[in-house]
Design a protein around this motif. Structure first.
Motif, short mmCIF file in Angstrom:
data_model
loop_
_atom_site.label_atom_id
_atom_site.label_comp_id
_atom_site.label_asym_id
_atom_site.label_seq_id
_atom_site.Cartn_x
_atom_site.Cartn_y
_atom_site.Cartn_z
N THR A 12 0.83 -1.21 0.00
CA THR A 12 0.00 0.00 0.00
C THR A 12 0.86 1.25 0.00
O THR A 12 2.01 1.25 0.46
N ARG B 54 0.42 3.86 1.80
CA ARG B 54 0.67 4.26 3.18
C ARG B 54 1.87 3.52 3.76
O ARG B 54 2.71 4.12 4.45
N GLU B 55 1.97 2.23 3.49
CA GLU B 55 3.10 1.45 4.01
C GLU B 55 4.42 1.92 3.39
O GLU B 55 5.44 2.02 4.08
N ASN C 83 5.10 4.90 2.11
CA ASN C 83 5.44 6.21 2.66
C ASN C 83 5.98 6.09 4.08
O ASN C 83 6.95 6.76 4.45
N ALA C 84 5.35 5.24 4.87
CA ALA C 84 5.80 5.06 6.26
C ALA C 84 7.23 4.55 6.30
O ALA C 84 8.00 4.91 7.20
N TYR D 195 3.99 11.23 7.26
CA TYR D 195 4.34 10.10 6.40
C TYR D 195 3.33 8.95 6.50
O TYR D 195 3.13 8.23 5.52
N SER D 196 2.72 8.76 7.66
CA SER D 196 1.95 7.53 7.85
C SER D 196 0.60 7.71 8.53
O SER D 196 -0.11 6.72 8.72
N ASP D 197 0.24 8.93 8.93
CA ASP D 197 -0.99 9.18 9.68
C ASP D 197 -0.96 8.58 11.08
O ASP D 197 -1.98 8.57 11.76
N GLU D 198 0.18 8.09 11.53
CA GLU D 198 0.30 7.52 12.88
C GLU D 198 0.67 8.62 13.87
O GLU D 198 1.50 9.48 13.58
#
Length: 559
Positions: free
Chosen positions: A142, A144-145, A147-148, A219-222
């Motif tokens: 994904t 997101r992954e 980018n993270a 980077y990850s929304d975390e």
């Protein structure tokens, strides 16, 4: 047969022969033996699997010839011209042709000649299985992954930040595009009209840990917050206009808000212009004023915040507590300024804040034992305060003269009526208990209890507030009832914050006159102002108190 049909048949035979020819080496390697009967086209070409370099050259020339014939036969109806050869055969033929034109051969196998050996990669190409080794992109499917994975990663980084004060900064890699997508400030910094070309940017006013939390969110929304970094992270989120992260910080602070950090958070909420957090801080400071003012956090606030707190009408504490807190703050401020804690230095540090303490509202004893002996007041000020207490003609004072209003306690009545009988309500050290929940955060201040039904009587009582079995507050005290059906308040030592939608247990163990009033016609739900209470029976109750009747007729609280 018509000429066109003959042409189609002719081309079809050519294609079948070429397909078989070009795939023969692979077929032989799988079968390890020659076929019983070779097609006529192969018999005419008479290619051998073993021989000299000249023969291998002939094989290569034949393959090139096959390429030309295949091109001539190919077209929009190439599959039909093949006269029964499959699309897969045609594709494999194409691969073999490409291999021939690149100078390779496919004549390996038992009895093979001394030509150029087929490489493993070539074998994979022939089998249509040429797959690249697994990459980090493949293992993170994904966006997101992926980018993270680039967070705090030097791979493809096109900007670096030197974060923290000079001499203690940390170098952090980043990617301009990712940052610009998540923050309008970064977007202007990297792609705006005044964007610079610096590959290294210094940020001395942000803590490295907070900056990393900011980047991780971009980077990850975390969001990873903790009590030690949340304020610094809120500052970073505000500076770079990342509202979702700022909101998460405020929510974290609200949930972790308590008396010991309420004053510090009040100072920060004003700085960051967070009105909701400011209001929550005031709720805690007002209701739990004594705990808040005596906390270490109170000594860390700035002078302006100190003045605002001292002007607060609803501080729910005695003025002597306020004065002691102010003296503690003054000593801490002297230390921050590198000064000794002398009386002169403390007074200079306080400035006009000293005259916001409502000294005349103390009792004479409190003033004499505290402020009068602190040396913070001049002899004239001390003299005038004593005169104000005792003289008929009172001198003018620079201190406020009216007491603070404090908070007005609210009472939740859970019974519709009360009664007494000759055989009820008895105690003898047994526990009366009830569970409750509220739909809005409150501060539990105490309980209202019934007293004797046989005239004036004194009771010893132990009250407790628990959540999931853990004791949050308790107090052992006494109260006197006058023989009426009125309720008599018993207070916890300090008000306790009670969260919404969670059941708490209150209990009372009385010892005294055995017969007392008791409640009846109890309600499971009671609306009290803006707060709704729900009640249910408690397993701790051993004296008969429940939802429908018994003791603990009132809950006393601040909201």
């Amino acid at each position: 047969m018509p000429t066109a049909d003959c042409s189609l048949l002719h081309h079809g035979r050519i294609m079948r022969c070429l397909t078989y020819l070009l795939l023969l080496p692979e077929t032989l390697k799988r079968s390890r033996k020659l076929p019983a009967r070779l097609p006529a086209c192969y018999e005419l070409l008479t290619l051998s699997l073993s021989g000299t370099k000249k023969q291998h050259k002939q094989e290569a020339d034949t393959a090139k010839m096959a390429a030309k014939l295949f091109s001539a036969a190919a077209g929009p109806n190439a599959a039909a011209l093949a006269g029964g050869s499959t699309v897969a055969d045609a594709e494999k033929a194409k691969e073999a042709v490409c291999l021939a034109e690149s100078g390779g051969t496919g004549t390996g196998g038992p009895g093979g000649g001394g030509g150029t050996a087929t490489t493993p990669t070539t074998q994979q190409n022939l089998s249509n299985n040429n797959v690249d080794p697994p990459s980090w992109q493949c293992s993170h499917p994904t966006l997101r992954e992926r980018n993270a994975l680039m967070f705090n990663n030097e791979r493809m980084a096109d900007v670096h930040f030197m974060v923290g004060p000079l001499g203690a900064s940390q170098k952090i890699p980043a990617h301009k595009y990712v940052l610009a997508v998540g923050s309008s400030v970064f977007c202007a910094m990297f792609y705006g009209d005044l964007a610079g070309e610096e590959s290294e940017i210094h940020i001395p006013d942000v803590e490295p840990a907070a900056f990393l939390i900011l980047l991780k969110y971009l980077y990850s929304d975390e969001i990873d917050l903790d009590a030690d970094t949340v304020l610094a992270t809120l500052y970073a989120a505000k500076k770079y206009i990342v509202p979702a992260l700022a909101k998460a910080c405020v929510t974290f602070l609200e949930t972790s808000l308590e008396a010991k950090n309420a004053c510090v958070l009040l100072s920060q909420s004003r700085l960051f212009e967070e009105p909701e957090l400011t209001q929550r801080c005031w709720e805690v400071i007002d209701a739990q004023a004594e705990l808040a003012l005596r906390s270490e956090g109170f000594c860390e606030i700035d002078l302006q915040t100190l003045e605002i707190i001292l002007q607060r009408e609803t501080l729910n504490t005695e003025e002597v507590v306020v004065f002691e807190a102010v003296m503690n703050w003054a000593a801490a401020e002297c230390k921050r300024q590198g000064l000794g804690p002398s009386t002169r230095n403390k007074r200079d540090a306080l400035g006009k804040a000293l005259f916001l303490v409502r000294i005349p509202t103390m009792s004479v004893e409190e003033f004499a034992n505290g402020a009068a002996q602190s040396d913070i007041l001049t002899l004239e000020e001390t003299h005038n305060v004593f005169l104000w207490y005792t003289a008929a003609k009172k001198p003018a004072l620079d201190f406020p003269l009216t007491p603070r209003k404090g908070l007005h306690p609210q009472r939740c009545h859970r019974f519709q009526s009360s009664a007494y009988r000759s055989n009820q309500w008895r105690y003898r050290g047994r526990c009366d208990s009830i569970q409750f929940a509220v739909d809005k955060r409150i501060f539990m201040a105490g309980l209202g209890l019934y007293g004797s039904s046989g005239g004036k009587a004194e009771y010893s009582v132990k009250i407790e507030l628990k959540r999931q079995g853990a004791v949050l507050a308790q107090n052992v005290t006494k109260f006197v009832s006058d023989g009426s059906s009125s309720t008599f308040p018993v207070w916890f030592e300090h008000p306790v914050q009670v969260e919404q939608d969670t059941f708490y247990t209150v209990s009372a163990v009385l010892d005294g006159n055995e017969l007392s009033y008791f409640g009846q016609e109890g309600m499971t739900e009671v609306q009290c102002g803006k707060v709704t209470f729900q009640f249910q029976c408690s397993s701790d109750s051993t004296n008969g108190t429940g939802v429908q009747g018994g003791q603990i007729p009132e809950l006393v609280f601040y909201s």
